[in-house]
Design a protein around this motif. Structure first.
Motif, PDB file in Angstrom:
ATOM      1  N   ILE A  30      -7.763   4.726   7.580  1.00 34.49           N
ATOM      2  CA  ILE A  30      -6.797   4.100   6.674  1.00 34.49           C
ATOM      3  C   ILE A  30      -6.175   2.874   7.334  1.00 34.49           C
ATOM      4  CG2 ILE A  30      -4.582   4.429   5.509  1.00 34.49           C
ATOM      5  CD1 ILE A  30      -5.357   7.369   5.121  1.00 34.49           C
ATOM      6  N   TYR A  49      -3.736   5.708  -0.883  1.00 37.19           N
ATOM      7  CA  TYR A  49      -4.473   6.785  -0.228  1.00 37.19           C
ATOM      8  C   TYR A  49      -3.718   8.103  -0.387  1.00 37.19           C
ATOM      9  CZ  TYR A  49      -6.443   2.755   2.262  1.00 37.19           C
ATOM     10  OH  TYR A  49      -7.026   1.555   2.578  1.00 37.19           O
ATOM     11  N   SER A  84      -3.596  -1.140  -2.211  1.00 37.95           N
ATOM     12  CA  SER A  84      -4.348   0.018  -1.735  1.00 37.95           C
ATOM     13  C   SER A  84      -3.496   1.276  -1.847  1.00 37.95           C
ATOM     14  CB  SER A  84      -4.780  -0.169  -0.275  1.00 37.95           C
ATOM     15  OG  SER A  84      -5.695  -1.239  -0.148  1.00 37.95           O
ATOM     16  N   CYS A 125      -8.202  -0.961  -1.641  1.00 33.06           N
ATOM     17  CA  CYS A 125      -8.901   0.317  -1.657  1.00 33.06           C
ATOM     18  C   CYS A 125      -8.039   1.348  -2.379  1.00 33.06           C
ATOM     19  CB  CYS A 125      -9.174   0.770  -0.222  1.00 33.06           C
ATOM     20  SG  CYS A 125     -10.265   2.180  -0.095  1.00 33.06           S
ATOM     21  N   TRP A 126      -8.687   2.217  -3.150  1.00 32.83           N
ATOM     22  CA  TRP A 126      -7.949   3.265  -3.863  1.00 32.83           C
ATOM     23  C   TRP A 126      -8.673   4.579  -3.616  1.00 32.83           C
ATOM     24  CZ3 TRP A 126      -3.576   1.646  -6.599  1.00 32.83           C
ATOM     25  CH2 TRP A 126      -2.861   2.658  -7.254  1.00 32.83           C
ATOM     26  N   GLN A 127      -8.182   5.331  -2.634  1.00 36.85           N
ATOM     27  CA  GLN A 127      -8.817   6.586  -2.250  1.00 36.85           C
ATOM     28  C   GLN A 127      -7.798   7.715  -2.365  1.00 36.85           C
ATOM     29  OE1 GLN A 127     -10.538   6.053   1.643  1.00 36.85           O
ATOM     30  NE2 GLN A 127     -11.959   4.487   0.940  1.00 36.85           N
ATOM     31  N   VAL A 160       0.678   5.622   0.946  1.00 36.53           N
ATOM     32  CA  VAL A 160      -0.018   6.797   1.470  1.00 36.53           C
ATOM     33  C   VAL A 160       0.805   8.014   1.074  1.00 36.53           C
ATOM     34  CG1 VAL A 160      -0.874   8.010   3.500  1.00 36.53           C
ATOM     35  CG2 VAL A 160      -0.941   5.502   3.430  1.00 36.53           C
ATOM     36  N   ARG A 177      -8.498  10.934   9.851  1.00 30.82           N
ATOM     37  CA  ARG A 177      -8.471  10.069   8.669  1.00 30.82           C
ATOM     38  C   ARG A 177      -7.571   8.852   8.854  1.00 30.82           C
ATOM     39  NH1 ARG A 177     -10.158   7.080   5.237  1.00 30.82           N
ATOM     40  NH2 ARG A 177      -9.422   7.092   3.086  1.00 30.82           N
ATOM     41  N   TYR A 206       0.832  -1.197   0.000  1.00 35.11           N
ATOM     42  CA  TYR A 206       0.000   0.000   0.000  1.00 35.11           C
ATOM     43  C   TYR A 206       0.869   1.250   0.000  1.00 35.11           C
ATOM     44  CZ  TYR A 206       1.029   0.092   5.036  1.00 35.11           C
ATOM     45  OH  TYR A 206       1.662   0.125   6.252  1.00 35.11           O
TER      46      TYR A 206
END
Length: 253
Positions: free
Chosen positions: A147, A113, A111, A157-159, A89, A143, A87
């Motif tokens: 996460i 973010y 994922s 997840c791809w936000q 961030v 937030r 992932y």
């Protein structure tokens, strides 16, 4: 939030690598590591551990001109082995463009973010007020547990907040930035310099040396703005762009 983290140590089945110039991404990585019970390591640390086989791997980093910083991209290419979960961030003042898609080519992520943080790019504009900084940090704190929960559950997840024209910004502006906007020539120290050497010690590109207790810049840098923002007497400038502007270091770093 106190994090039971030892540099280069193992956490709860995951390793978080971060890159940070003025503290935003370090702050996010350490808080995320504390929430997950994992380890957070500066990816520029030459003594860092490599991830173990089957271990989850995360990258936390700032956005530079709608793309990942050079050291992050290079580090991602070198990550080997099969991770249980990958992932990323990214921290950004507003949006990330297609930075995560670009990174995904070399570091396939389950994922991704974006996390809005205070603006630290003093080369581009005046910095934000203390009130805006506090509000952005408050929202980021809210937030991060969300996460962390999705990462803990290994939930794909791809936000990512891409902003307007993300493809154009990442495909055209980011390569231009990497190629032409990272010269050290505009940097200089005013007579206010006290020769403390903090800029040289913190420079991730090792582009600063002290000569007669004065910093000198050579070659190219990552434009992380650490030297400008962390100077205790605000003696470092980047041409005329930074004169009269504030400085920013994450207040909770």
């Amino acid at each position: 939030m106190a994090a039971a983290i030892r540099p280069g140590g193992k956490g709860g089945g995951s390793m978080i690598y971060y890159f940070s110039g003025t503290g935003n991404s370090k702050w996010a990585a350490l808080r995320l590591a504390a929430l997950l019970g994992d380890a957070a390591v500066n990816l520029m640390d030459p003594g860092r551990e490599s991830p173990s086989a089957g271990e989850a791997v995360g990258l936390v980093f700032p956005i530079y001109a709608w793309g990942p910083p050079k050291p992050v991209a290079e580090f991602a290419k070198g990550l080997q082995g099969e991770a249980a979960f990958r992932y990323g961030v990214c921290t950004c003042g507003e949006n990330a463009g297609n930075a995560m898609e670009l990174l995904h080519k070399d570091f396939p992520m389950d994922s991704a973010y974006s996390l809005v943080m205070p603006n630290n790019y003093v080369l581009g504009s005046q910095l934000e007020s203390d009130a805006i900084v506090r509000e952005k940090l408050r929202r980021a704190k809210e937030r991060l547990p969300e996460i962390a929960g999705e990462i803990r559950a290994r939930k794909p997840c791809w936000q990512v907040e891409k902003g307007p024209q993300p493809r154009l910004r990442t495909k055209l502006i980011h390569p231009f930035f990497d190629r032409f906007a990272t010269s050290t020539q505009p940097f200089f120290a005013t007579d206010a310099c006290i020769g403390c050497g903090l800029c040289a010690r913190n420079c991730p590109a090792h582009a600063i040396t002290l000569v007669d207790n004065r910093p000198e810049w050579k070659g190219n840098c990552y434009l992380c703005t650490s030297c400008i923002n962390r100077c205790p007497v605000q003696a470092i400038q980047y041409g005329e762009k930074t004169k009269g502007r504030g400085r920013y270091v994450c207040p909770e770093e």
